[in-house]
Scaffold this motif. Structure first.
Motif, PDB file in Angstrom:
ATOM      1  N   LEU A  77      35.523  44.219  38.079  1.00  0.00           N
ATOM      2  CA  LEU A  77      34.538  44.586  39.098  1.00  0.00           C
ATOM      3  C   LEU A  77      33.315  43.668  39.053  1.00  0.00           C
ATOM      4  O   LEU A  77      32.832  43.197  40.092  1.00  0.00           O
ATOM      5  CB  LEU A  77      34.106  46.041  38.889  1.00  0.00           C
ATOM      6  CG  LEU A  77      33.051  46.594  39.856  1.00  0.00           C
ATOM      7  CD1 LEU A  77      33.619  46.725  41.258  1.00  0.00           C
ATOM      8  CD2 LEU A  77      32.536  47.941  39.357  1.00  0.00           C
ATOM      9  N   LEU A  78      32.832  43.369  37.853  1.00  0.00           N
ATOM     10  CA  LEU A  78      31.585  42.623  37.707  1.00  0.00           C
ATOM     11  C   LEU A  78      31.784  41.107  37.717  1.00  0.00           C
ATOM     12  O   LEU A  78      30.911  40.370  38.180  1.00  0.00           O
ATOM     13  CB  LEU A  78      30.885  43.038  36.402  1.00  0.00           C
ATOM     14  CG  LEU A  78      30.482  44.518  36.300  1.00  0.00           C
ATOM     15  CD1 LEU A  78      29.943  44.833  34.920  1.00  0.00           C
ATOM     16  CD2 LEU A  78      29.450  44.867  37.369  1.00  0.00           C
ATOM     17  N   LEU A  79      32.920  40.646  37.173  1.00  0.00           N
ATOM     18  CA  LEU A  79      33.118  39.204  37.027  1.00  0.00           C
ATOM     19  C   LEU A  79      34.277  38.648  37.839  1.00  0.00           C
ATOM     20  O   LEU A  79      34.312  37.442  38.117  1.00  0.00           O
ATOM     21  CB  LEU A  79      33.364  38.860  35.543  1.00  0.00           C
ATOM     22  CG  LEU A  79      32.280  39.273  34.548  1.00  0.00           C
ATOM     23  CD1 LEU A  79      32.727  38.963  33.132  1.00  0.00           C
ATOM     24  CD2 LEU A  79      30.973  38.541  34.861  1.00  0.00           C
ATOM     25  N   GLY A  80      35.216  39.517  38.200  1.00  0.00           N
ATOM     26  CA  GLY A  80      36.461  39.060  38.812  1.00  0.00           C
ATOM     27  C   GLY A  80      36.284  38.231  40.068  1.00  0.00           C
ATOM     28  O   GLY A  80      36.856  37.148  40.212  1.00  0.00           O
ATOM     29  N   ARG A  81      35.462  38.707  40.975  1.00  0.00           N
ATOM     30  CA  ARG A  81      35.292  38.013  42.255  1.00  0.00           C
ATOM     31  C   ARG A  81      34.578  36.673  42.078  1.00  0.00           C
ATOM     32  O   ARG A  81      34.898  35.706  42.766  1.00  0.00           O
ATOM     33  CB  ARG A  81      34.550  38.904  43.250  1.00  0.00           C
ATOM     34  CG  ARG A  81      35.431  40.013  43.786  1.00  0.00           C
ATOM     35  CD  ARG A  81      34.699  40.967  44.699  1.00  0.00           C
ATOM     36  NE  ARG A  81      35.611  41.987  45.150  1.00  0.00           N
ATOM     37  CZ  ARG A  81      36.265  41.968  46.311  1.00  0.00           C
ATOM     38  NH1 ARG A  81      36.103  40.961  47.143  1.00  0.00           N
ATOM     39  NH2 ARG A  81      37.089  42.944  46.643  1.00  0.00           N
ATOM     40  N   LYS A  82      33.626  36.627  41.166  1.00  0.00           N
ATOM     41  CA  LYS A  82      32.936  35.361  40.907  1.00  0.00           C
ATOM     42  C   LYS A  82      33.914  34.314  40.395  1.00  0.00           C
ATOM     43  O   LYS A  82      33.888  33.150  40.807  1.00  0.00           O
ATOM     44  CB  LYS A  82      31.820  35.580  39.871  1.00  0.00           C
ATOM     45  CG  LYS A  82      30.700  36.491  40.348  1.00  0.00           C
ATOM     46  CD  LYS A  82      29.681  36.705  39.241  1.00  0.00           C
ATOM     47  CE  LYS A  82      28.599  37.701  39.675  1.00  0.00           C
ATOM     48  NZ  LYS A  82      27.651  37.985  38.582  1.00  0.00           N
ATOM     49  N   ILE A  83      34.792  34.740  39.485  1.00  0.00           N
ATOM     50  CA  ILE A  83      35.774  33.821  38.911  1.00  0.00           C
ATOM     51  C   ILE A  83      36.781  33.380  39.965  1.00  0.00           C
ATOM     52  O   ILE A  83      37.121  32.198  40.075  1.00  0.00           O
ATOM     53  CB  ILE A  83      36.496  34.486  37.720  1.00  0.00           C
ATOM     54  CG1 ILE A  83      35.509  34.719  36.572  1.00  0.00           C
ATOM     55  CG2 ILE A  83      37.672  33.636  37.249  1.00  0.00           C
ATOM     56  CD1 ILE A  83      36.052  35.540  35.436  1.00  0.00           C
ATOM     57  N   LEU A  84      37.251  34.337  40.787  1.00  0.00           N
ATOM     58  CA  LEU A  84      38.251  34.010  41.806  1.00  0.00           C
ATOM     59  C   LEU A  84      37.681  33.132  42.911  1.00  0.00           C
ATOM     60  O   LEU A  84      38.390  32.290  43.469  1.00  0.00           O
ATOM     61  CB  LEU A  84      38.845  35.293  42.391  1.00  0.00           C
ATOM     62  CG  LEU A  84      39.785  36.071  41.477  1.00  0.00           C
ATOM     63  CD1 LEU A  84      40.281  37.335  42.157  1.00  0.00           C
ATOM     64  CD2 LEU A  84      40.975  35.208  41.061  1.00  0.00           C
ATOM     65  N   ARG A  85      36.406  33.345  43.235  1.00  0.00           N
ATOM     66  CA  ARG A  85      35.800  32.481  44.260  1.00  0.00           C
ATOM     67  C   ARG A  85      35.724  31.037  43.771  1.00  0.00           C
ATOM     68  O   ARG A  85      35.803  30.092  44.561  1.00  0.00           O
ATOM     69  CB  ARG A  85      34.400  32.989  44.615  1.00  0.00           C
ATOM     70  CG  ARG A  85      34.427  34.238  45.490  1.00  0.00           C
ATOM     71  CD  ARG A  85      33.059  34.535  46.074  1.00  0.00           C
ATOM     72  NE  ARG A  85      33.050  35.836  46.740  1.00  0.00           N
ATOM     73  CZ  ARG A  85      32.504  36.929  46.231  1.00  0.00           C
ATOM     74  NH1 ARG A  85      31.934  36.893  45.045  1.00  0.00           N
ATOM     75  NH2 ARG A  85      32.532  38.068  46.895  1.00  0.00           N
TER      76      ARG A  85
END
Length: 201
Positions: A77-85
């Motif tokens: 939730l906190l880091l996943g989207r940043k990493i995937l972007r």
């Protein structure tokens, strides 16, 4: 080799009693691969000898499973989207993929989480897409707890009734795993059919 090391770890942690079960199940349910059967089957055996209480084993196991699941959920939730972007393009994941995942988990997150918690190799990982999709925490918690409780109960009962007969445990565990997978396939098939008939109406 890995099983022997894990068994030694279990012997060490079991000296800590229910806290040991909680810690090991937290590890098992997080991103660190650790087979729950080498924790809960011996715990069930200890319960059959009167050395542990089944209710406390289940409470410790469920608490640990939920803690590990929350670790994965909140990391995603906190880091996943940043990493995937940043790196998603290398895995063919883009903004559209994330949007589709969000929509899928909004509609089908409950059944996916429940089934995922009962599938070997997936039960630790199902929390990650749930966190990425920002799945409703109450729904995630409910179906994670339901799936984790069923699996924990199966393993504890195996240890309780079969004890130290490793050959028999392996045989029954294989049969139970196959039976659970068949039930899950039937459940998923019914759910798909139900969703189709619901759309028609």
């Amino acid at each position: 080799m890995i099983r022997e090391l894990a068994a030694d770890l279990v012997d060490l942690i079991f000296e800590w009693g229910y806290l040991g079960i909680f810690l090991l199940m937290t590890i098992e349910s997080s991103f660190i691969p650790f087979p729950s059967e080498i924790v809960l089957i011996p715990a069930g055996y200890l319960a059959s000898n009167g050395d542990m209480d089944i209710g406390m084993i289940m409470l410790s196991a469920l608490s640990g499973s939920m803690s590990g699941a929350f670790v994965n959920y909140y990391l995603a939730l906190l880091l996943g989207r940043k990493i995937l972007r940043k790196y998603g393009k290398y895995f063919f994941i883009n903004g559209d993929s994330l949007q589709k995942m969000d929509i899928y988990f909004q509609k089908h997150g409950h059944i996916s989480t429940f089934i995922g918690r009962l599938v070997p190799g997936i039960r630790q990982l199902i929390s990650i897409p749930a966190g990425l999709a920002r799945m409703n925490l109450a729904v995630f918690s409910t179906y994670t707890a339901l799936g984790a409780s069923i699996w924990a109960f199966i393993l504890v009962m195996l240890g309780y009734f079969i004890g130290e007969n490793q050959e028999l445990i392996d045989s029954y565990l294989k049969q139970i795993t196959i039976a659970v997978l068949i039930v899950l396939v039937l459940l998923a098939s019914w759910y798909i059919y139900y969703q189709k008939t619901k759309r028609i109406e």
